[in-house]
Scaffold this active site. Structure first.
Site, short mmCIF file in Angstrom:
data_model
loop_
_atom_site.label_atom_id
_atom_site.label_comp_id
_atom_site.label_asym_id
_atom_site.label_seq_id
_atom_site.Cartn_x
_atom_site.Cartn_y
_atom_site.Cartn_z
N ASP A 73 6.45 0.30 4.44
CA ASP A 73 6.72 -0.90 3.98
C ASP A 73 8.31 -1.57 4.45
OD1 ASP A 73 4.75 -1.24 4.77
OD2 ASP A 73 4.09 -2.10 2.50
N GLY A 102 10.90 -1.40 6.36
CA GLY A 102 11.04 -1.96 8.36
C GLY A 102 11.27 -1.32 8.90
N GLY A 134 9.50 -0.36 11.38
CA GLY A 134 8.85 -1.45 12.69
C GLY A 134 9.54 -2.46 13.58
N ASN A 185 -3.96 2.32 8.08
CA ASN A 185 -3.21 2.39 6.76
C ASN A 185 -2.03 1.36 7.07
OD1 ASN A 185 -2.18 4.31 7.97
ND2 ASN A 185 -2.59 5.42 5.70
N HIS A 242 3.06 -2.57 10.99
CA HIS A 242 4.41 -2.45 11.10
C HIS A 242 5.21 -3.35 12.34
CE1 HIS A 242 4.77 1.95 10.73
NE2 HIS A 242 4.99 2.04 10.77
N THR A 267 -5.95 1.15 1.36
CA THR A 267 -6.25 0.25 2.30
C THR A 267 -7.68 0.25 2.23
OG1 THR A 267 -5.93 1.73 3.87
CG2 THR A 267 -3.93 0.73 3.23
N ARG A 282 -13.32 20.69 8.71
CA ARG A 282 -13.56 21.09 10.15
C ARG A 282 -14.78 20.42 10.53
NH1 ARG A 282 -12.18 26.76 8.26
NH2 ARG A 282 -12.80 25.64 6.36
N GLN A 323 4.14 5.26 6.72
CA GLN A 323 4.05 5.47 5.26
C GLN A 323 5.33 5.83 5.16
OE1 GLN A 323 1.37 7.37 6.94
NE2 GLN A 323 0.70 4.87 6.53
N THR A 352 -0.90 -5.43 5.97
CA THR A 352 -2.17 -4.47 6.62
C THR A 352 -3.25 -5.35 6.09
OG1 THR A 352 -1.55 -1.99 7.68
CG2 THR A 352 -3.93 -2.57 6.77
N THR A 353 -3.13 -5.15 4.68
CA THR A 353 -3.85 -5.71 3.32
C THR A 353 -3.84 -7.46 3.04
OG1 THR A 353 -3.36 -4.35 1.75
CG2 THR A 353 -5.07 -3.59 3.24
P1 GDP Z 1 7.13 -1.43 8.54
O1 GDP Z 1 5.51 -0.77 7.21
O2 GDP Z 1 7.51 -0.37 7.95
O3 GDP Z 1 7.21 -1.07 9.70
O4 GDP Z 1 7.48 -2.46 7.48
P2 GDP Z 1 6.96 -3.99 7.05
O5 GDP Z 1 6.13 -4.46 8.26
O6 GDP Z 1 4.75 -3.33 6.66
O7 GDP Z 1 7.48 -4.35 6.10
C1 GDP Z 1 8.46 -4.50 6.68
C2 GDP Z 1 8.38 -6.77 6.47
O8 GDP Z 1 10.41 -7.02 6.23
C3 GDP Z 1 8.52 -7.70 7.45
O9 GDP Z 1 7.67 -8.47 7.68
C4 GDP Z 1 9.49 -7.29 8.27
O10 GDP Z 1 9.17 -8.87 9.41
C5 GDP Z 1 10.62 -7.62 7.48
N1 GDP Z 1 11.87 -7.27 7.37
C6 GDP Z 1 12.58 -6.17 8.17
N2 GDP Z 1 13.93 -6.50 8.17
C7 GDP Z 1 14.12 -7.48 7.14
C8 GDP Z 1 14.83 -7.97 6.96
O11 GDP Z 1 16.53 -6.71 6.92
N3 GDP Z 1 14.97 -8.82 6.19
C9 GDP Z 1 14.06 -9.19 5.66
N4 GDP Z 1 13.80 -10.97 5.27
N5 GDP Z 1 13.35 -8.81 6.17
C10 GDP Z 1 13.13 -8.12 7.47
P1 IMO Z 2 3.51 1.26 6.63
O1 IMO Z 2 3.72 2.54 7.49
C1 IMO Z 2 2.75 1.07 2.15
C2 IMO Z 2 -0.58 3.10 0.73
C3 IMO Z 2 -1.97 2.53 0.24
C4 IMO Z 2 -2.15 3.18 -1.22
C5 IMO Z 2 -1.99 4.89 -0.66
C6 IMO Z 2 -3.06 5.81 0.02
O2 IMO Z 2 3.56 0.22 6.97
O3 IMO Z 2 4.37 1.80 5.44
P2 IMO Z 2 -4.45 5.72 2.14
O4 IMO Z 2 -5.06 3.83 3.06
O5 IMO Z 2 -3.57 5.38 3.20
O6 IMO Z 2 -5.13 6.15 1.52
O7 IMO Z 2 -3.54 4.29 1.06
O8 IMO Z 2 -0.66 4.72 0.11
N1 IMO Z 2 -0.44 3.12 2.39
C7 IMO Z 2 1.30 2.00 2.23
N2 IMO Z 2 1.61 1.69 1.80
N3 IMO Z 2 3.18 1.02 4.15
C8 IMO Z 2 1.99 1.80 4.54
O9 IMO Z 2 2.17 1.70 5.78
C9 IMO Z 2 0.78 2.05 3.67
N4 IMO Z 2 0.27 2.93 4.31
C10 IMO Z 2 -0.88 3.67 2.91
O10 IMO Z 2 -1.42 0.90 -0.58
O11 IMO Z 2 -1.84 3.03 -2.08
MG MG Z 3 4.04 -1.67 6.80
#
Ligand code: GDP
Ligand code: IMO
Ligand code: MG
Length: 422
Positions: free
Chosen positions: A12, A14, A16, A37, A40, A127, A141, A222, A298-299
């Site tokens: 998470d 950022g 995406g 899981n 983005h 997740t 396998r 992740q 996601t969750t």
């Molecule tokens: P990812 O899983 O790495 O793609 O990240 P996520 O999308 O799960 O979480 C990142 C969150 O932060 C999203 O809601 C984005 O829209 C937001 N975001 C990304 N860059 C920035 C930033 O520079 N500032 C703020 N305030 N939000 C951001």
């Molecule tokens: P993105 O790509 C943050 C975390 C879950 C849990 C652990 C195992 O959006 O960054 P799983 O369902 O994969 O077996 O869960 O991993 N987890 C994430 N945490 N961002 C993710 O993806 C995650 N994908 C899995 O919360 O702790």
């Molecule tokens: Mg994410």
């Protein structure tokens, strides 16, 4: 130029947003591990898209988006995502590809994930999407792959074999009635028919692209400390989230990778259980969570928040071979009196400057901080490094110095335009 983009913390970060921005400059965008899981987020104007399986570059017309062999696919979720794109008027028909070799998440994987989690004394906080059990079957396998859906006879045998064993486990261990062959068989053959136009040998496709000097962006899911080997095991996901995983998950060889971009937040977050040395105390954690809107894409679970941890980030630079840094969510730190960076851990009187191999240290260690002056809320979004408040610049320069890698992107908001390129 072939670029790998990885998360440097616990997901998470950022990714995406950065993938969406970089997609303009490449020809192919490829997911290589994980499954739904992941969540983005891409923000375009007032619209927010959250991608779980489809590469975050799909919004850019003409770009080819692939799901590589290393990804585990829940076909129902993939179908839903494709339908959402169609409903938003985004044409993907000739530019979406999925690997014949990608493993499928089956209904029993999802139940097993949730049932196991419920029984665990030390919960992982998965997740619940069936990721772990699906990867386990791959390694065991007995997994079912995309290509199997195109061969009803083979699929029938594999599914029957799986259900024979799994239904016994469900009944005897979990007092669960088990699964009907006919229902899953019909449903999944249906997916096979729908996905047939997109299923192909993505390794061959991508290697041809490499030969044709096309540019490829490999989208990590992740984060580094959720890696099955190098993460905070057992509080990890079940795939290789580090940059090395991109070769295994696509069939592109390591010598074809030219650049590795590490994405990290200007602070740290984590969803689910597991050690997190710099985690904020409850009250401040809530303030920062609300400020950064730190809820799982996601969750929807609240994300745990903490200060920037340079010990884990440095380990991440090493494990991934990071050549450039994107620092995200700088705006969330606006308005604080002081900001802190964890530079080492202290455990039983000993200082750990490197990531400790023993996770009990990580769980129990006290972070040692370098404290720096904060900066006020910014009336206007800074558009260049120079426009950032001097204290914010000093903070970024300190991160750059500690990690020994150049920051090339600073994000100050979720929109595309809220990005500073250095
Ligand atoms: P990812 O899983 O790495 O793609 O990240 P996520 O999308 O799960 O979480 C990142 C969150 O932060 C999203 O809601 C984005 O829209 C937001 N975001 C990304 N860059 C920035 C930033 O520079 N500032 C703020 N305030 N939000 C951001
Ligand atoms: P993105 O790509 C943050 C975390 C879950 C849990 C652990 C195992 O959006 O960054 P799983 O369902 O994969 O077996 O869960 O991993 N987890 C994430 N945490 N961002 C993710 O993806 C995650 N994908 C899995 O919360 O702790
Ligand atoms: Mg994410």
């Amino acid at each position: 130029m072939n670029i790998v983009l990885v998360g440097m913390q616990w997901g998470d970060e950022g990714k995406g947003k950065v993938i969406d921005i970089l997609s303009r400059k490449v020809d192919y965008i490829v997911r290589y591990q994980g499954g739904n899981n992941a969540g983005h987020t891409v923000v375009v104007g007032k619209q927010q898209y959250i991608f779980h399986l489809i590469p975050s570059g799909i919004l850019h017309p003409g770009k080819i988006c692939c799901i590589g062999n290393g990804v585990v696919i829940d076909p129902g979720v993939l179908l839903g995502e494709l339908n959402d794109l169609r409903n938003n008027g985004i044409d993907f028909s000739r530019r979406f590809k999925v690997s014949t070799l990608a493993h499928l998440i089956m209904p029993y994987h999802k139940n097993l994930d949730q049932l196991r989690e419920r029984r665990r004394k030390n919960k992982i906080g998965t997740t619940g999407r069936g990721i772990g059990p699906c990867y386990a079957d791959k390694i065991n396998r007995c997994g079912i792959r995309m290509i199997d859906l195109l061969n009803p006879g083979l699929f029938k045998d594999k599914l029957k074999d799986n259900l024979k064993e799994k239904n016994e486990i469900f009944k005897k261990v979990y007092q669960h009635p088990g699964f009907s062959f006919q229902k899953i068989y019909a449903e999944y053959l249906g997916y096979g028919k729908l996905f047939a136009p997109y299923i192909c040998n993505t390794a061959a496709l991508l290697n041809k692209a490499v030969r044709d000097k096309k540019d490829i962006l490999l989208e990590g899911a992740q984060g580094t400390f959720l890696d099955i080997d190098f993460g905070t095991y057992p509080f990890v996901t079940s795939s290789s989230t580090i940059s090395g995983g991109s070769c295994i998950g696509t069939g592109i060889s390591p010598d074809k990778i030219n650049k590795i971009i590490g994405v990290c937040k200007a602070y740290t977050t984590r969803v689910g259980e597991g050690p997190f040395p710099t985690e904020f105390a409850a009250e401040f954690g809530k303030i920062m969570r609300d400020k950064g809107n730190e809820f799982g894409a996601t969750t929807g679970r609240p994300r745990r928040c903490g200060w920037f941890d340079a010990v884990i980030a440095k380990e991440s630079v090493m494990l991934n071979g990071i050549s450039e840094l994107a620092i995200m969510k700088m705006d969330v730190l606006d308005g604080l009196d002081k900001v802190k960076i964890c530079t080492s851990y202290k455990y039983k009187g000993k200082i750990f400057r490197e990531f400790p191999g023993d996770l009990t240290v990580l769980s129990k260690a006290a972070p040692v901080y370098k404290q720096m002056p904060g900066w006020p809320n910014q009336r206007n979004k800074p558009r260049s490094f120079k426009q950032l408040h001097p204290n914010a610049r000093a903070y970024l320069l300190e991160l750059q110095k500690l990690l020994g890698v150049k920051i090339t992107m600073v994000s100050v908001g979720s929109a595309r335009k809220d990005t500073i390129f250095i």
